[in-house]
Design a protein around this motif. Structure first.
Motif, PDB file in Angstrom:
ATOM      1  N   ARG A   1       0.796  -1.287   0.009  1.00  0.00           N
ATOM      2  CA  ARG A   1       0.144  -0.157  -0.014  1.00  0.00           C
ATOM      3  C   ARG A   1       0.689   1.169  -0.031  1.00  0.00           C
ATOM      4  NH1 ARG A   1      -3.459   3.243  -1.337  1.00  0.00           N
ATOM      5  NH2 ARG A   1      -5.074   4.321   0.017  1.00  0.00           N
TER       6      ARG A   1
ATOM      7  N   PHE B   1       0.591   5.764  -0.376  1.00  0.00           N
ATOM      8  CA  PHE B   1      -0.359   6.790  -0.562  1.00  0.00           C
ATOM      9  C   PHE B   1       0.492   8.102  -0.326  1.00  0.00           C
ATOM     10  CE2 PHE B   1      -2.358  10.434   1.342  1.00  0.00           C
ATOM     11  CZ  PHE B   1      -3.518  10.686   0.534  1.00  0.00           C
TER      12      PHE B   1
ATOM     13  N   ASP C   1      -1.580   6.463  -5.096  1.00  0.00           N
ATOM     14  CA  ASP C   1      -2.651   5.896  -4.409  1.00  0.00           C
ATOM     15  C   ASP C   1      -2.709   4.560  -5.185  1.00  0.00           C
ATOM     16  OD1 ASP C   1      -4.667   5.415  -2.857  1.00  0.00           O
ATOM     17  OD2 ASP C   1      -6.118   6.521  -3.883  1.00  0.00           O
TER      18      ASP C   1
ATOM     19  N   PRO D   1      -7.059   0.061  -0.124  1.00  0.00           N
ATOM     20  CA  PRO D   1      -7.014   1.012   1.078  1.00  0.00           C
ATOM     21  C   PRO D   1      -7.551   0.248   2.327  1.00  0.00           C
ATOM     22  CG  PRO D   1      -8.514   1.951  -0.779  1.00  0.00           C
ATOM     23  CD  PRO D   1      -7.811   0.776  -1.340  1.00  0.00           C
TER      24      PRO D   1
ATOM     25  N   GLU E   1      -8.598   3.395   6.706  1.00  0.00           N
ATOM     26  CA  GLU E   1      -8.808   4.749   5.994  1.00  0.00           C
ATOM     27  C   GLU E   1     -10.179   5.275   5.675  1.00  0.00           C
ATOM     28  OE1 GLU E   1      -6.368   4.669   2.406  1.00  0.00           O
ATOM     29  OE2 GLU E   1      -5.238   2.730   3.136  1.00  0.00           O
ATOM     30  N   ASN E   2     -11.240   4.106   5.668  1.00  0.00           N
ATOM     31  CA  ASN E   2     -12.425   4.543   5.333  1.00  0.00           C
ATOM     32  C   ASN E   2     -13.152   5.877   5.925  1.00  0.00           C
ATOM     33  OD1 ASN E   2     -12.461   2.219   4.128  1.00  0.00           O
ATOM     34  ND2 ASN E   2     -13.533   0.918   5.802  1.00  0.00           N
TER      35      ASN E   2
ATOM     36  N   TYR F   1     -11.744   8.539   6.735  1.00  0.00           N
ATOM     37  CA  TYR F   1     -11.100   9.710   6.082  1.00  0.00           C
ATOM     38  C   TYR F   1     -11.661   9.879   4.579  1.00  0.00           C
ATOM     39  CZ  TYR F   1      -7.883   9.530  10.197  1.00  0.00           C
ATOM     40  OH  TYR F   1      -7.402   9.391  11.281  1.00  0.00           O
ATOM     41  N   TRP F   2     -11.866   8.823   3.795  1.00  0.00           N
ATOM     42  CA  TRP F   2     -12.110   9.102   2.434  1.00  0.00           C
ATOM     43  C   TRP F   2     -13.760   9.174   2.547  1.00  0.00           C
ATOM     44  CZ3 TRP F   2      -8.663   9.294  -1.391  1.00  0.00           C
ATOM     45  CH2 TRP F   2      -7.763   8.643  -1.314  1.00  0.00           C
TER      46      TRP F   2
ATOM     47  N   LEU G   1      -4.147  11.138   7.885  1.00  0.00           N
ATOM     48  CA  LEU G   1      -4.283   9.803   7.202  1.00  0.00           C
ATOM     49  C   LEU G   1      -2.977   9.189   7.493  1.00  0.00           C
ATOM     50  CD1 LEU G   1      -5.739   7.719   6.041  1.00  0.00           C
ATOM     51  CD2 LEU G   1      -5.259   8.263   3.909  1.00  0.00           C
TER      52      LEU G   1
ATOM     53  N   GLU H   1      -2.341   8.372  11.275  1.00  0.00           N
ATOM     54  CA  GLU H   1      -3.547   7.115  11.326  1.00  0.00           C
ATOM     55  C   GLU H   1      -2.748   5.780  10.894  1.00  0.00           C
ATOM     56  OE1 GLU H   1      -6.412   5.279  13.092  1.00  0.00           O
ATOM     57  OE2 GLU H   1      -6.283   7.441  13.371  1.00  0.00           O
ATOM     58  N   ALA H   2      -2.179   5.929   9.782  1.00  0.00           N
ATOM     59  CA  ALA H   2      -1.680   4.781   9.126  1.00  0.00           C
ATOM     60  C   ALA H   2      -0.460   4.197  10.352  1.00  0.00           C
ATOM     61  CB  ALA H   2      -1.037   4.830   8.012  1.00  0.00           C
TER      62      ALA H   2
END
Length: 295
Positions: A130, A132, A142, A146, A150-151, A153-154, A174, A177-178
């Motif tokens: 992954r 981004f 990207d 995902p 991440e949900n 945020y998107w 993001l 958060e990752a």
């Protein structure tokens, strides 16, 4: 936007639960960092520049590496640059840096605060899973599926919408958060201290440490002398202890003389008090013996 510089924090992970390691606030040592840099580039002129918590210090600058080696987890923070006239892409991270340590998982998190750019990438057994990166107005990379974290945020649940073609979140949010998701802890002031050693590789000299002895004030010298004599506020038998007034222009010899005089005065007081105590005790003993004889 031709972004060509960012602060990179890269994690080499070889354990199932990195949070369990990081929550113990493990220490770092100079030897480990030197070995890492020697393997990265044997020609680096390595200079230690300090030891501190990674999450409570300024970010690494050009030609600097902040390194912490813990059981199953190693963290390195440094500055990366793109090739001239080429944008910075995490998917193209220098293989020498990415493969500096044999690792099951490698996580890269990068940020350029000035440009509002941030990104993250994950390699598992050397294969990218992954990646981004981008700003709120320009998506640069990207790829890969995902992840669940991440949900929100998107979906636009983590930031105010800006409209148009802007992303519904701040890329740095993001990215952080990752990092939390992968490591299991927050890498900020609220998280555990992550101790690292800082190194420079540009040939700068090691910072000098001021080892000059501190000059004590007259009141401190007097207090120290009183403590050694068993007098002062901490001794209830000498509650009349007072510190002499401090004169800012007094010479060193005069200060020392005043301390000696004050200490002598305290010693006299102690002698007088001790003599009085002994006389009283003797008188009480004599009276007790006389009283016993008269019975």
């Amino acid at each position: 936007m031709a972004l060509n510089r960012a602060v990179l924090t890269i994690w080499y992970v070889n354990c199932d639960n990195p949070a369990a390691v990081l929550e113990t606030e493990p220490k770092a040592d100079r030897g480990y960092g030197r070995k890492y840099l020697a393997q990265l580039n044997p020609l680096f002129p390595v200079t230690p520049i300090g030891q501190f918590p990674l999450n409570r210090s300024a970010q690494a600058d050009d030609h600097e590496f902040y390194i912490g080696g813990y059981p199953g987890v190693t963290v390195v923070q440094t500055v990366i640059h793109a090739d001239k006239d080429s944008p910075l892409r995490l998917s193209e991270l220098n293989p020498k840096l990415r493969q500096a340590l044999p690792s099951e998982d490698v996580y890269a998190c990068a940020v350029n605060e000035k440009e509002g750019w941030a990104g993250f990438a994950h390699w598992h057994h050397g294969e990218i899973k992954r990646v981004f990166s981008g700003t709120r107005y320009e998506l640069m990379e990207d790829s890969g599926l995902p992840l669940t974290f991440e949900n929100p945020y998107w979906a636009g649940d983590k930031a105010e919408p800006l409209g148009g073609i802007s992303l519904p979140f701040e890329p740095r949010d993001l990215m952080e958060e990752a990092q939390r998701h992968w490591l299991g802890v927050s890498i900020d002031n609220e998280g555990p201290d992550l101790h690292v050693v800082g190194y420079a590789v540009d040939g700068r000299p090691e910072p000098k440490v001021d080892t000059a002895p501190q000059v004590k004030s007259v009141s401190q010298l007097t207090s120290d002398a009183a403590f050694k004599l068993g007098m002062g506020p901490s001794n209830a038998d000498y509650d009349d202890y007072e510190s002499p007034e401090e004169e800012p222009t007094t010479s060193t010899s005069e200060n020392f003389q005043r301390v000696l005089e004050t200490s002598t005065d305290f010693a006299k007081k102690a002698t007088i008090r001790a003599g009085s105590f002994l006389r009283n005790a003797t008188d009480r003993a004599r009276d007790y013996i006389a009283d016993r004889r008269n019975r």
